[in-house]
Design an enzyme around this catalytic site. Structure first.
Site, PDB file in Angstrom:
ATOM      1  N   SER A   1     -13.723   0.727 -12.668  1.00 16.79           N
ATOM      2  CA  SER A   1     -14.525  -0.274 -12.876  1.00 16.79           C
ATOM      3  C   SER A   1     -15.153  -0.413 -14.405  1.00 16.79           C
ATOM      4  O   SER A   1     -15.556  -1.435 -14.913  1.00 16.79           O
ATOM      5  CB  SER A   1     -15.855  -0.534 -12.007  1.00 16.79           C
ATOM      6  OG  SER A   1     -16.565   0.681 -12.281  1.00 16.79           O
TER       7      SER A   1
ATOM      8  N   LYS B   1     -21.676   1.186 -20.768  1.00 13.66           N
ATOM      9  CA  LYS B   1     -21.203   0.456 -19.595  1.00 13.66           C
ATOM     10  C   LYS B   1     -22.651  -0.243 -19.153  1.00 13.66           C
ATOM     11  O   LYS B   1     -23.620   0.256 -19.095  1.00 13.66           O
ATOM     12  CB  LYS B   1     -20.868   1.263 -18.623  1.00 13.66           C
ATOM     13  CG  LYS B   1     -20.084   0.539 -17.501  1.00 13.66           C
ATOM     14  CD  LYS B   1     -19.520   1.505 -16.550  1.00 13.66           C
ATOM     15  CE  LYS B   1     -18.739   0.808 -15.369  1.00 13.66           C
ATOM     16  NZ  LYS B   1     -18.392   1.535 -14.127  1.00 13.66           N
TER      17      LYS B   1
ATOM     18  N   SER C   1     -13.753   5.340 -11.563  1.00 13.21           N
ATOM     19  CA  SER C   1     -13.862   4.415 -12.461  1.00 13.21           C
ATOM     20  C   SER C   1     -13.872   4.551 -13.837  1.00 13.21           C
ATOM     21  O   SER C   1     -13.957   3.698 -14.732  1.00 13.21           O
ATOM     22  CB  SER C   1     -15.084   3.690 -12.070  1.00 13.21           C
ATOM     23  OG  SER C   1     -15.095   2.956 -10.633  1.00 13.21           O
TER      24      SER C   1
END
Length: 521
Positions: free
Chosen positions: A139, A61, A163
């Protein structure tokens, strides 16, 4: 298939699914990684692999620092930033022989539930069988979509309030948030320090185990990472309890919190939850209703605490210490003030600015008592509720007082209802993935509601796992308003079901996840 062929297949999928925008920085076709994969192939032929991840592609990420790729946090203010060092988790992966598959897209600085708030454009879910695009969750939506479409073997995400788990539920993948402090946060760009946790996304729990084993270790760089002595205490507590709970029966006591059975729960999700419970019961496990009365306040507390911490953490992105600097000042502007205001105003997105303002307000002298401190109290009540529920007790917490009242209920009665369970099983999200169009029409508060089932475990720092329960013949007809996501088919024919365990009992959560993983509707 050779490891090099597997890696090339992942790269081909990155090209095929480029329109989904899962990656901000994909792996380049040519590069030294090919030689590293060939070396991994050689080690595998000789039977001397570094780890199960040797030669496998793992995506990162883009709020986790990497020395060889930019770390943008999906923000304009960091769109040219490259870290001078690797995060501890990246170092651990590379030492295990894993190949970094690229940096995945996300909501800016991890602030969002649908991966729509990115300077590089929104992440898109796979929609081959859908007329309308649906949310990939957030996210860590880029990491989830990358795994779901075979663009990498596994991926790292970060989980502050869900997330990792929410994107897993929306993309038909497995998402794991370990106990807080088990995985180093050093090199992870902070959103909310007391909540941020590095998580793992994969196509199976065996993949999750491989990655988690690699990154789960002490790290002196991170003051929130558990030292060896504390890990030993936790292991001993879990082992002692495991000995007790395996005698006279090897079966588990599985808790079903009544507070999660809300009116807004999608009928499809409710049916999947019920079938999961029946599946576990048929395996011989005991199903017990339990009560977590503070759960209904958890989401509100989270959206006070997380923005408050974010308002402090993001103050450093001012165009001086970090971030893209806006130097186009008018002649009559005050140099310092204009630089800060303009750099942040142009460099940060609307959702990030909204949360910074919300956090700054909750920490102000006029609001701190009524908002921030009250939210901290709610957080402790949530933590205490979980502590009463589990048969294993967290050795790092003081004994829970059962004499006071919560919401007018006597805690002794609550403790009596909660006879002690090994794990909780609940839905990951209250609805199926909403359509992108419905999210554009929804209010900000409505988009926050998707985190209602993931936030409680985050506030308590507990391990939690989202597993895609395959539901053959599970119709969504009659689920209600499609604008809320209830009319959409479950991604890949699955519904995300969540297992939550006691702090430090991560293995139990993975074990229960494996039971659910093999379930078919």
């Amino acid at each position: 298939m050779s490891l090099l062929r597997e890696a090339e297949k992942c790269l081909a999928n990155q090209k095929t699914y480029a329109s989904l925008n899962a990656f901000i920085t994909p792996l380049q076709r040519a590069g030294p990684w090919r030689d590293r994969v060939r070396d991994s192939d050689t080690r595998r032929e000789r039977g001397v692999t570094k780890s199960p991840l040797d030669g496998k592609l793992v995506a990162i990420k883009d709020n986790i620092c990497t020395r060889d790729m930019p770390t943008t946090c999906a923000s304009r203010i960091l769109d040219t930033y490259t870290s001078p060092f690797n995060a501890t988790v990246v170092e651990s992966l590379e030492k295990s022989g894993a190949i970094i598959a690229g940096k995945t897209n996300l909501d800016e600085f991890g602030m969002g539930s649908h991966s729509m708030h990115s300077h590089f454009g929104p992440v898109k879910n796979v929609t081959e069988s859908r007329r309308e695009p649906i949310s990939p969750g957030g996210s860590s939506g880029g990491s989830a979509v990358a795994v779901a479409t075979g663009q990498c073997y596994a991926a790292l995400g970060t989980d502050t309030g869900g997330s990792v788990r929410l994107p897993a539920a929306y993309t038909g993948t497995v998402g794991f948030k370990p106990s807080y402090g088990h995985v180093s946060r050093w090199g992870v760009v902070a959103y909310a320090n007391s909540l941020d946790t590095v998580g793992v996304l994969g196509s199976s729990i065996s993949t999750i185990r491989e990655v988690y084993k690699t990154i789960n270790h002490p790290d002196l760089h991170d003051p929130t990472n558990l030292p060896p002595a504390t890990r030993t205490r936790l292991t001993a507590a879990v082992h002692n309890s495991s000995t007790t709970r395996s005698s006279p029966s090897p079966y588990l006591r599985i808790g079903i919190p009544t507070e999660y059975n809300i009116h807004e729960l999608s009928p499809t999700v409710r049916t999947a939850w019920q079938r999961s419970i029946v599946h576990l019961q048929r395996m011989g496990h005991t199903i017990l209703p339990v009560s977590l009365p503070a759960t209904k306040h958890a989401l509100a507390a989270y959206y006070v605490l997380a923005p408050a911490e974010a308002s402090s953490n993001l103050a450093r992105y001012d165009g001086v210490r970090y971030g893209t600097r806006d130097t186009d000042a008018p002649d009559d502007a005050e140099p310092g003030g204009y630089l800060y205001a303009s750099s942040r105003g142009k460099g940060l997105g609307s959702e990030v600015k909204r949360r910074i303002l919300l956090g700054a307000f909750s920490l102000s002298a006029d609001a701190i008592d009524n908002y921030f401190l009250q939210a901290q109290r709610v957080r402790r009540l949530v933590q205490a509720d979980f502590e009463r529920v589990f048969r294993v007790k967290n050795p790092l917490l003081p004994a829970v007082d059962v004499d006071a009242d919560v919401d007018g209920r006597d805690k002794k009665q609550i403790a009596g209802d909660n006879a002690g369970v090994d794990v909780l099983v609940v839905p990951t999200a209250p609805t199926l993935p909403p359509t992108v169009e419905s999210l554009k029409r929804a209010s900000t508060v409505e988009t926050y509601m998707n985190d209602i089932f993931t936030v409680p475990a985050s506030l308590a720092g507990l391990p939690a796992l989202s597993v895609p329960v395959q539901m053959r013949g599970l119709s969504t007809v009659g689920d209600g308003d499609e604008s809320k996501g209830d009319g959409a088919d479950a991604a890949f024919g699955s519904v995300g079901i969540q297992a939550i365990g006691q702090f430090g009992d991560d293995e139990m959560v993975l074990h229960v996840g494996e039971m659910l993983e093999g379930m078919h509707g």
